[in-house]
Design a protein around this motif. Structure first.
Motif, PDB file in Angstrom:
ATOM      1  N   GLN A 126       0.837  -1.199  -0.128  1.00 27.10           N
ATOM      2  CA  GLN A 126      -0.156  -0.065  -0.005  1.00 27.10           C
ATOM      3  C   GLN A 126       1.009   1.184  -0.013  1.00 27.10           C
ATOM      4  O   GLN A 126       1.854   1.198   0.651  1.00 27.10           O
ATOM      5  N   VAL A 127       0.342   2.352  -0.560  1.00 27.75           N
ATOM      6  CA  VAL A 127       1.026   3.805  -0.813  1.00 27.75           C
ATOM      7  C   VAL A 127       0.503   4.624   0.188  1.00 27.75           C
ATOM      8  O   VAL A 127      -0.820   4.521   0.001  1.00 27.75           O
ATOM      9  N   PRO A 128       1.143   5.064   0.933  1.00 30.98           N
ATOM     10  CA  PRO A 128       0.508   6.264   1.866  1.00 30.98           C
ATOM     11  C   PRO A 128      -0.244   7.475   1.048  1.00 30.98           C
ATOM     12  O   PRO A 128       0.665   7.613  -0.140  1.00 30.98           O
ATOM     13  N   ASN A 129      -1.416   7.718   1.199  1.00 31.38           N
ATOM     14  CA  ASN A 129      -2.252   8.864   0.417  1.00 31.38           C
ATOM     15  C   ASN A 129      -2.095   8.277  -1.230  1.00 31.38           C
ATOM     16  O   ASN A 129      -1.885   9.126  -1.921  1.00 31.38           O
ATOM     17  N   GLY A 130      -2.320   7.368  -1.165  1.00 27.67           N
ATOM     18  CA  GLY A 130      -2.291   6.647  -2.751  1.00 27.67           C
ATOM     19  C   GLY A 130      -3.550   7.349  -3.763  1.00 27.67           C
ATOM     20  O   GLY A 130      -3.217   7.797  -4.729  1.00 27.67           O
ATOM     21  N   LYS A 131      -4.674   7.589  -3.096  1.00 28.95           N
ATOM     22  CA  LYS A 131      -5.716   8.217  -3.779  1.00 28.95           C
ATOM     23  C   LYS A 131      -5.472   9.475  -4.001  1.00 28.95           C
ATOM     24  O   LYS A 131      -5.662   9.967  -5.203  1.00 28.95           O
ATOM     25  N   LYS A 132      -4.679  10.413  -3.320  1.00 32.40           N
ATOM     26  CA  LYS A 132      -4.723  11.733  -3.120  1.00 32.40           C
ATOM     27  C   LYS A 132      -3.451  12.071  -4.391  1.00 32.40           C
ATOM     28  O   LYS A 132      -3.528  12.478  -5.336  1.00 32.40           O
ATOM     29  N   LEU A 133      -2.399  11.172  -4.085  1.00 32.61           N
ATOM     30  CA  LEU A 133      -1.440  11.075  -5.198  1.00 32.61           C
ATOM     31  C   LEU A 133      -1.840  10.663  -6.504  1.00 32.61           C
ATOM     32  O   LEU A 133      -1.501  11.299  -7.638  1.00 32.61           O
ATOM     33  N   LYS A 134      -2.721   9.779  -6.662  1.00 34.06           N
ATOM     34  CA  LYS A 134      -3.158   9.523  -7.897  1.00 34.06           C
ATOM     35  C   LYS A 134      -4.031  10.545  -8.486  1.00 34.06           C
ATOM     36  O   LYS A 134      -4.054  10.817  -9.875  1.00 34.06           O
ATOM     37  N   ARG A 135      -4.968  11.218  -7.807  1.00 36.40           N
ATOM     38  CA  ARG A 135      -5.648  12.469  -8.178  1.00 36.40           C
ATOM     39  C   ARG A 135      -4.706  13.507  -8.697  1.00 36.40           C
ATOM     40  O   ARG A 135      -5.109  14.131  -9.654  1.00 36.40           O
ATOM     41  N   LYS A 136      -3.493  13.569  -8.153  1.00 36.30           N
ATOM     42  CA  LYS A 136      -2.875  14.794  -8.408  1.00 36.30           C
ATOM     43  C   LYS A 136      -2.290  14.643  -9.866  1.00 36.30           C
ATOM     44  O   LYS A 136      -1.779  15.348 -10.590  1.00 36.30           O
ATOM     45  N   ARG A 137      -1.817  13.064 -10.009  1.00 41.91           N
ATOM     46  CA  ARG A 137      -0.990  12.874 -11.160  1.00 41.91           C
ATOM     47  C   ARG A 137      -2.025  12.830 -12.284  1.00 41.91           C
ATOM     48  O   ARG A 137      -1.730  13.470 -13.387  1.00 41.91           O
ATOM     49  N   LEU A 138      -3.320  12.448 -12.042  1.00 40.23           N
ATOM     50  CA  LEU A 138      -4.276  12.569 -13.159  1.00 40.23           C
ATOM     51  C   LEU A 138      -4.477  13.982 -13.534  1.00 40.23           C
ATOM     52  O   LEU A 138      -4.676  14.687 -14.964  1.00 40.23           O
ATOM     53  N   LEU A 139      -4.774  15.028 -12.532  1.00 42.58           N
ATOM     54  CA  LEU A 139      -4.843  16.313 -12.819  1.00 42.58           C
ATOM     55  C   LEU A 139      -3.562  17.027 -13.453  1.00 42.58           C
ATOM     56  O   LEU A 139      -3.817  17.764 -14.445  1.00 42.58           O
ATOM     57  N   ARG A 140      -2.258  16.474 -13.207  1.00 46.40           N
ATOM     58  CA  ARG A 140      -1.204  17.094 -13.826  1.00 46.40           C
ATOM     59  C   ARG A 140      -1.372  16.668 -15.141  1.00 46.40           C
ATOM     60  O   ARG A 140      -0.971  17.550 -16.360  1.00 46.40           O
ATOM     61  N   GLU A 141      -1.444  15.266 -15.624  1.00 46.29           N
ATOM     62  CA  GLU A 141      -1.771  14.933 -16.850  1.00 46.29           C
ATOM     63  C   GLU A 141      -2.785  15.618 -17.686  1.00 46.29           C
ATOM     64  O   GLU A 141      -2.767  16.016 -18.951  1.00 46.29           O
ATOM     65  N   LYS A 142      -3.964  15.932 -17.057  1.00 50.00           N
ATOM     66  CA  LYS A 142      -4.903  16.660 -17.730  1.00 50.00           C
ATOM     67  C   LYS A 142      -4.583  18.092 -18.176  1.00 50.00           C
ATOM     68  O   LYS A 142      -4.862  18.692 -19.079  1.00 50.00           O
ATOM     69  N   LEU A 143      -3.655  18.759 -17.193  1.00 51.99           N
ATOM     70  CA  LEU A 143      -3.242  20.140 -17.342  1.00 51.99           C
ATOM     71  C   LEU A 143      -2.229  20.145 -18.553  1.00 51.99           C
ATOM     72  O   LEU A 143      -2.036  21.105 -19.322  1.00 51.99           O
ATOM     73  N   GLU A 144      -1.456  19.082 -18.688  1.00 52.35           N
ATOM     74  CA  GLU A 144      -0.193  18.867 -19.492  1.00 52.35           C
ATOM     75  C   GLU A 144      -0.903  19.010 -21.024  1.00 52.35           C
ATOM     76  O   GLU A 144      -0.509  19.425 -22.071  1.00 52.35           O
ATOM     77  N   ARG A 145      -2.171  18.042 -21.049  1.00 57.83           N
ATOM     78  CA  ARG A 145      -2.733  17.960 -22.229  1.00 57.83           C
ATOM     79  C   ARG A 145      -3.337  19.393 -22.802  1.00 57.83           C
ATOM     80  O   ARG A 145      -3.390  19.754 -23.920  1.00 57.83           O
ATOM     81  N   ARG A 146      -3.800  20.312 -21.999  1.00 58.60           N
ATOM     82  CA  ARG A 146      -4.376  21.546 -22.224  1.00 58.60           C
ATOM     83  C   ARG A 146      -3.077  22.526 -22.319  1.00 58.60           C
ATOM     84  O   ARG A 146      -3.429  23.585 -22.926  1.00 58.60           O
ATOM     85  N   GLY A 147      -2.122  22.248 -22.154  1.00 60.37           N
ATOM     86  CA  GLY A 147      -0.818  23.114 -22.195  1.00 60.37           C
ATOM     87  C   GLY A 147      -0.871  24.237 -20.973  1.00 60.37           C
ATOM     88  O   GLY A 147       0.056  25.015 -21.270  1.00 60.37           O
TER      89      GLY A 147
END
Length: 470
Positions: A126-147
């Motif tokens: 198990q990774v501590p704060n796994g859900k939170k880190l996953k949400r951040k990673r998805l948000l970062r990928e979404k922002l990168e796609r928008r530029g």
């Protein structure tokens, strides 16, 4: 199911051979021909009481042993894992075995002897704060796609584009460098604080804290070392020595008077001074038998108003209407009477106002007397101020009450006329320097007056008489 069937078949086979003796220790021997006790085995209460489960336990232990040593049941393993055909070359096998390094005994002991795989540790995956880190990673990928560049990355890029700061010159450790006075006004350490706002320096903790003024005031104005009187010299004049002797004599005389007063108060009366029965009776009857002239006059004065009060009470009793009923019997005032009372009140108020105005006008002619009163008041306040200042100056040199004990002046160090000597070699030392410094600290209000700690015995002293040998 197959395991349960094999167990039940074995039990039925053993049940058919009930005529034989049991080989298992603790087995019960069944008498042939005896009627077998019928039991209801589908009841839960008879499962452990009337059923022998040792065979099942032995079988399960054997299965666990096979799983621990072989990694599973031997019957289920293929033949290749149980044995192999040795068809190799002996010389080749010798070289292979020599090339392999034999493990140490300690390593063999530490190796696990069970082939059962350990349970999977879920927490380690198990990774501590796994859900939170996953949400951040998805948000970062979404922002990168928008530029859109994240804030943290923008700050890093701005930091890289910022010009580098000028490095401070290294501090010289050479002994021939220039020196400066750190307490002087031209101190280079204070140049960074020059021409800065005092409020800014105070709030940023860069301004040194101002020392309170009361810390600069000495607790006493006395000098640290007091000069003894001229009569305490090793070769004083006759007048100064006699003055010092007189001062010491007065101190001793005062102590003697206090001791005599204490002994007089605590001493038991003698036979001549002891109270007799007549003196005790006279003291008890004092003030009861004979009255002085003042007491007689006071009694007569008290009796007169009492008679007047009694006469007034008699007159009130004779009256038809009591005092407390006058308000109830009084008739209602007419309108004319009320107007008259109101007019009288306004006249009284007008007279009082005219009188106050007339008194104010008269004060103009009293300026000389008012001026003299002001001068007297000012002179009185000036005298009080002088007394107060003189008192403060006198108290500045006096020891204060810092503890439960009062300061007591030490004894005056003085020598008698026959003890004086004209040279320092023959001079007899008086007093102690350590005690003098200790008393000086108490007198200057630096420490509180103290006394030597009294020894308090916890247990009583036991006296044991040792028997003498006869």
């Amino acid at each position: 199911t197959t395991l349960f069937r094999s167990i039940m078949a074995a039990r039925s086979k053993s049940a058919s051979l009930d005529g034989f003796l049991g080989l298992v220790p603790g087995a019960k021997h069944r008498i042939p021909g005896a009627k077998r006790k019928r039991l209801n085995r589908n009841k839960k209460k008879n499962w452990k009481r009337h059923i022998d489960a040792r065979e099942v336990e032995d079988f399960l232990q054997d299965v666990q042993l096979q799983q621990r040593t072989q990694g599973g049941l031997v019957a289920e393993k293929p033949d290749g894992t149980l044995y192999f055909m040795d068809t190799g070359n002996e010389e080749k096998d010798v070289t292979v075995t020599q090339s392999k390094s034999k493990p140490l005994r300690i390593d063999l002991i530490l190796q696990p002897d069970s082939k059962v795989p350990p349970p999977k540790d879920i927490l380690s995956h198990q990774v501590p704060n796994g859900k939170k880190l996953k949400r951040k990673r998805l948000l970062r990928e979404k922002l990168e796609r928008r530029g859109i560049i994240p804030k943290q990355q923008r700050l890093l890029e701005a930091r890289l584009q910022r010009p580098p700061r000028k490095s401070k010159p290294p501090v010289s450790s050479q002994p021939n460098r220039g020196f400066y006075d750190m307490w002087a006004e031209t101190n280079p350490l204070d140049q960074a604080l020059a021409n800065k706002d005092m409020w800014f320096l105070e709030q940023t903790k860069k301004l040194p804290v101002k020392r309170p003024d009361h810390l600069n005031i000495k607790p006493s104005q006395l000098p640290a070392v007091e000069v003894i009187a001229s009569g305490g010299s090793y070769n004083p004049t006759f007048e100064s020595h006699q003055a010092l002797l007189l001062q010491a004599h007065e101190v001793e005389l005062k102590k003697q008077k206090e001791e005599e007063k204490l002994t007089r108060q605590l001493s038991f009366p003698t036979v001549d001074q002891a109270p007799t029965s007549e003196s005790v009776f006279r003291e008890l009857c004092q003030g009861l038998l004979e009255d002085s002239d003042e007491e007689i006059e006071s009694k007569t004065n008290l009796q007169k108003p009492q008679k007047e009060e009694d006469a007034g009470e008699d007159e009130e009793v004779k009256g038809t209407v009591p005092v407390f009923n006058k308000a109830a019997v009084a008739e209602k005032k007419t309108e004319r009477q009320r107007k008259k009372e109101k007019h009288e009140k306004t006249l009284v108020a007008r007279r009082q106002a005219e009188k106050a105005l007339r008194m104010k006008k008269q004060e103009v002619f009293q300026l000389r007397s008012i001026r003299s009163e002001i001068k007297q008041r000012a002179s009185l306040l000036a005298k009080r101020k002088e007394k107060r200042i003189a008192k403060q100056k006198a108290e500045a040199t006096q020891p204060k009450r810092l503890g439960k004990l009062k300061y007591i002046d030490p004894d005056t160090d003085v020598q008698l006329s026959e003890e004086l000597s004209g040279s320092l070699r023959k001079l007899k030392p008086e007093g102690s320097i350590l005690k003098d410094r200790f008393k000086s600290l108490q007198k200057r209000n630096l420490i509180e007056p103290r006394e030597r700690a009294k020894f308090k015995r916890r247990h009583k002293v036991k006296y044991v008489e040792i028997g003498r040998a006869h």
